[in-house]
Design an enzyme around this catalytic site. Structure first.
Site, PDB file in Angstrom:
ATOM      1  CD  GLU A   1      15.935 -14.339  -8.343  1.00  0.00           C
ATOM      2  OE1 GLU A   1      15.248 -14.887  -7.233  1.00  0.00           O
ATOM      3  OE2 GLU A   1      15.576 -13.254  -8.765  1.00  0.00           O
TER       4      GLU A   1
ATOM      5  CD1 TRP B   1      -0.720  -6.358  -3.159  1.00  0.00           C
ATOM      6  CD2 TRP B   1      -0.884  -6.912  -0.938  1.00  0.00           C
ATOM      7  NE1 TRP B   1      -0.191  -7.711  -2.994  1.00  0.00           N
ATOM      8  CE2 TRP B   1      -0.476  -8.185  -1.721  1.00  0.00           C
ATOM      9  CE3 TRP B   1      -1.032  -7.108   0.466  1.00  0.00           C
ATOM     10  CZ2 TRP B   1      -0.291  -9.402  -1.216  1.00  0.00           C
ATOM     11  CZ3 TRP B   1      -0.873  -8.298   0.988  1.00  0.00           C
ATOM     12  CH2 TRP B   1      -0.416  -9.571   0.167  1.00  0.00           C
TER      13      TRP B   1
ATOM     14  CE  LYS C   1      12.637 -12.174 -10.599  1.00  0.00           C
ATOM     15  NZ  LYS C   1      13.458 -12.052  -9.282  1.00  0.00           N
TER      16      LYS C   1
ATOM     17  CE  LYS D   1      11.157  -3.809  -6.273  1.00  0.00           C
ATOM     18  NZ  LYS D   1      11.654  -4.908  -6.997  1.00  0.00           N
TER      19      LYS D   1
ATOM     20  NE  ARG E   1       4.660   1.523  -0.234  1.00  0.00           N
ATOM     21  CZ  ARG E   1       5.915   1.534   0.630  1.00  0.00           C
ATOM     22  NH1 ARG E   1       7.114   1.699  -0.046  1.00  0.00           N
ATOM     23  NH2 ARG E   1       5.782   1.104   1.789  1.00  0.00           N
TER      24      ARG E   1
ATOM     25  CG  ASN F   1       1.403   0.663   4.363  1.00  0.00           C
ATOM     26  OD1 ASN F   1       1.275  -0.516   4.374  1.00  0.00           O
ATOM     27  ND2 ASN F   1       2.385   1.205   4.097  1.00  0.00           N
ATOM     28  N   GLY F   2      -0.509  -1.218   6.342  1.00  0.00           N
ATOM     29  CA  GLY F   2      -0.598  -2.064   7.716  1.00  0.00           C
ATOM     30  C   GLY F   2      -1.630  -2.846   7.917  1.00  0.00           C
TER      31      GLY F   2
ATOM     32  CD  GLU G   1       8.722 -12.039  -9.058  1.00  0.00           C
ATOM     33  OE1 GLU G   1      10.066 -12.065  -9.031  1.00  0.00           O
ATOM     34  OE2 GLU G   1       7.939 -11.595  -8.094  1.00  0.00           O
TER      35      GLU G   1
ATOM     36  CG  HIS H   1      15.442 -38.366  -4.462  1.00  0.00           C
ATOM     37  ND1 HIS H   1      15.902 -39.799  -4.028  1.00  0.00           N
ATOM     38  CD2 HIS H   1      16.781 -37.936  -4.721  1.00  0.00           C
ATOM     39  CE1 HIS H   1      17.246 -39.838  -4.185  1.00  0.00           C
ATOM     40  NE2 HIS H   1      17.510 -38.766  -4.743  1.00  0.00           N
TER      41      HIS H   1
ATOM     42  CB  CYS I   1      -0.992   0.039   1.360  1.00  0.00           C
ATOM     43  SG  CYS I   1      -2.047  -1.410   1.413  1.00  0.00           S
TER      44      CYS I   1
HETATM   45  O1  M6R Z   1      12.490  -5.970  -0.338  1.00  0.00           O
HETATM   46  P1  M6R Z   1      13.248  -7.182  -0.135  1.00  0.00           P
HETATM   47  O2  M6R Z   1      14.428  -7.505  -0.968  1.00  0.00           O
HETATM   48  O3  M6R Z   1      13.246  -7.433   1.359  1.00  0.00           O
HETATM   49  O4  M6R Z   1      12.083  -8.118  -0.755  1.00  0.00           O
HETATM   50  C1  M6R Z   1      11.786  -9.517  -0.594  1.00  0.00           C
HETATM   51  C2  M6R Z   1      10.956 -10.215  -1.481  1.00  0.00           C
HETATM   52  O5  M6R Z   1       9.588  -9.761  -1.286  1.00  0.00           O
HETATM   53  C3  M6R Z   1      11.291  -9.712  -2.921  1.00  0.00           C
HETATM   54  O6  M6R Z   1      12.582 -10.187  -3.073  1.00  0.00           O
HETATM   55  C4  M6R Z   1      10.659 -10.830  -3.843  1.00  0.00           C
HETATM   56  O7  M6R Z   1      10.834 -11.957  -3.766  1.00  0.00           O
HETATM   57  C5  M6R Z   1      10.608 -10.338  -5.368  1.00  0.00           C
HETATM   58  N1  M6R Z   1       9.365  -9.587  -5.981  1.00  0.00           N
HETATM   59  C6  M6R Z   1      10.914 -11.414  -6.249  1.00  0.00           C
HETATM   60  O8  M6R Z   1      11.171 -10.748  -7.589  1.00  0.00           O
END
Ligand code: M6R
Length: 600
Positions: free
Chosen positions: A477, A73, A481, A595, A27, A99-100, A484, A500, A2
């Site tokens: 990773e 969000w 990517k 984000k 956000r 926000n929160g 997501e 396994h 948010c």
């Molecule tokens: O801001 P941060 O690095 O703490 O965020 C952690 C994760 O939320 C962040 O890396 C998330 O997994 C990414 N959107 C992935 O691309």
């Protein structure tokens, strides 16, 4: 999660708020709203969806020189116009954005507001209703807001308007980020300085459990008990152009392309005149005096932590554990005598990490934050900060922050090794320079990765990434990517682990991306590829020069063996980008995500 903005000045607030919200859309982007206060009262406009949708419902004829705004969000209540912020109190005297997460909202409702019907499903609405209730009793708005805030359990950043006094915006926070931007005859409010660079680059921090009264010409910070606090603003080291896409179609592509520059920036920032690595003495001390390092992180930053562990253990012999932040407190390991906690976070705001930071600080342990946002909550609250210097990362999918984190870990490990008197046979800054050049070469070959995405991923529903040793971490990773942003079910596996159980999912044509950049496991991963091919998989093999075989799909130029993840992730990032593009996905703002994850 948010985003909040606020404005009080002499111009019409609408456009500043809307532009600010556009900058904060990363956000959260499931609904949005603004409230403008003028002599006729408070005018609220809100809509489900993006800021673009909100713009369509804002009445251009309404103007006012103060207002607040929010991009959401959802946590409590589905994304809808009703649940969108701002929320208003019973008589519409007070209007609020938040926000929160208010953990005790049901209890507060029972205790103080049993006689009213709430209009939304949010935890937020309780705050604004309480403010009105207490304002009636106390006859003093500041006291009413302070009383309300002191009853809240959980996290909040909030901005409140009072219809009866349009000269003030009230602001408070606990655990969620919020800043006051200070201008000349204008003051603003923002979850992130980026949103209000259009007005000022001077910002004032707010600490938890403070109440800030913002007028056009003044900012008064008080504790919830009413004591005035003096604080100087700081200059946000950001340029508006850093947060523009420029000619790029998406921030993600721009940020992938920026990685060579980020590497060179890190080299420059951490280099002494004699070419050696420059790190703060305090950090060196903390690293060398600890007997075990506990890395705490989430998502992509957790994946960088896994590579960081390899670097630190291999170069310094100090044992390292990497923990998912949201699990750590529920499953705390037996700690060593002298631990150092290292928090990795692009945003520096991730609530799961902050929960751990607060607890380990209570236990008296030393803490270091590796972040892209110095001045963020995790940076302020840890004993030390290492800046990753990647520049603002706007796309939800993290790319340049990840490689920057690994580069900074390389320097941290090298510096610690040297301080421990361990001889190293390579120059890390020079090697990072080579990494930057190889990154450039890879970014110049986008057509190859677009073709791979087309060949392997255009119709599939799932995909596997396999690798061994450090390649396995990069596969985690790579799969994150892809899933997501393209919504393809993707999993990263250790090459040897597939058989396994998971190999049962391999069918004719299932794409399997195999990463082969580690000499000592090259034969084994090739064996794993044969196993999946024998079961019908379509293999996409990404290898490194010197290890390549005839049918490999792509061969990456060589870099130092400890630094391969910094370059091998780039094909993964680009393949994910093009797969998402081919599927018409919203690359920069994938569904259900935000984000900055500021709720637990
Ligand atoms: O801001 P941060 O690095 O703490 O965020 C952690 C994760 O939320 C962040 O890396 C998330 O997994 C990414 N959107 C992935 O691309």
């Amino acid at each position: 999660m948010c985003g909040i903005v606020g404005y009080i000045g002499s111009k019409d607030a609408k456009e500043v708020l809307l532009r600010g919200l556009e900058k904060l859309e990363y956000r959260g982007y499931d609904s949005a709203g603004i409230a403008i206060v003028n002599k006729d009262g408070v005018h609220v406009f809100k809509e489900k969806g993006r800021i673009a949708a909100l713009r369509n419902v804002v009445d251009t004829a309404v103007s006012g020189t103060a207002g607040i705004g929010h991009t959401r969000w959802a946590t409590h209540g589905v994304p809808s116009r009703v649940n969108a912020h701002p929320h208003q109190s019973e008589t519409e005297r007070f209007t609020l954005v938040h926000n929160g997460v208010i953990e005790n909202y049901e209890k507060l409702k029972r205790e103080y507001l049993a006689d009213i019907e709430l209009t939304s499903d949010t935890d937020t609405e309780i705050i604004v209703q309480l403010v009105e209730r207490f304002a009636r009793e106390e006859k003093d708005v500041e006291a009413a807001i302070s009383k309300t805030l002191s009853l809240l359990k959980g996290s909040y950043a909030t901005a409140i308007l009072d219809k009866q006094d349009s000269s003030k915006v009230y602001v408070g926070k606990n655990k969620s980020p919020l800043l006051i931007g200070v201008g000349d005859g204008v003051n603003v409010i923002a979850s992130d300085a980026m949103a209000m660079l259009q007005v000022t680059n001077q910002f004032l921090e707010i600490m938890d459990e403070e109440l800030v009264i913002v007028t056009r010409d003044n900012v008064t910070v008080k504790t919830l008990e009413g004591t005035v606090v003096e604080r100087d603003p700081f200059t946000a080291e950001l340029d508006e152009s850093d947060i523009e896409k420029g000619t790029y179609p998406h921030f993600m592509l721009k940020e992938i392309d920026e990685q060579p520059f980020v590497m060179r920036n890190i080299i420059q920032k951490y280099q002494n005149e004699d070419g050696s690595v420059r790190l703060e003495e305090d950090i060196r001390q903390a690293m060398t005096s600890s007997d075990r390092i506990y890395i705490i992180a989430a998502g992509t930053s957790y994946h960088a932590g896994l590579v960081g562990k390899q670097l630190i253990e291999k170069l310094t012999n100090c044992p390292v554990e990497v923990h998912i932040a949201s699990e750590f407190l529920y499953n705390m390991p037996v700690l060593s005598k002298n631990p150092l906690f290292v928090f990795i976070s692009q945003s520096g705001e991730t609530a799961d990490l902050r929960g751990v930071l607060v607890e380990v600080k209570k236990l008296g342990y030393k803490t270091l934050t590796v972040t892209n946002v110095p001045g963020s909550t995790l940076s302020r609250e840890a004993d030390f900060t290492l800046h990753t210097y990647a520049g603002p990362e706007i796309a939800v999918a993290s790319t340049k922050a990840y490689t920057a984190q690994m580069a900074v870990f390389t320097l941290l490990a090298v510096d610690t090794a040297k301080a421990k008197g361990i001889e190293l046979d390579f120059d890390p800054l020079q090697e990072l320079g080579i990494v930057a050049s190889v990154m450039e070469t890879l970014c110049d070959q986008k057509e190859s990765f677009e073709q791979i995405a087309r060949d392997f991923l255009s119709v599939t529903r799932n995909c596997f990434f396999i690798g061994r040793a450090t390649d396995y971490y990069v596969c985690l990773e790579g799969s994150l990517k892809l899933k997501e942003i393209s919504y393809i079910q993707a999993e990263g596996f250790a090459g040897g682990e597939l058989k396994h159980g998971t190999i049962a999912l391999i069918e004719d044509g299932t794409p399997v991306v195999a990463l082969a950049t580690q000499d000592h496991v090259n034969l084994s991963i090739r064996g794993n590829v044969k196993e999946v091919v024998a079961r019908g998989a379509a293999p996409c093999i990404i290898s490194m020069e010197g290890m390549e075989e005839k049918d490999d799909t792509f061969v990456i130029p060589t870099v130092h063996k400890l630094l391969t993840p910094l370059v091998s992730v780039i094909p993964m990032q680009l393949i994910a980008y093009y797969a998402a593009l081919h599927r018409d996905c919203d690359v920069d703002k994938p569904r259900n995500l935000a984000k900055s994850v500021t709720v637990e």
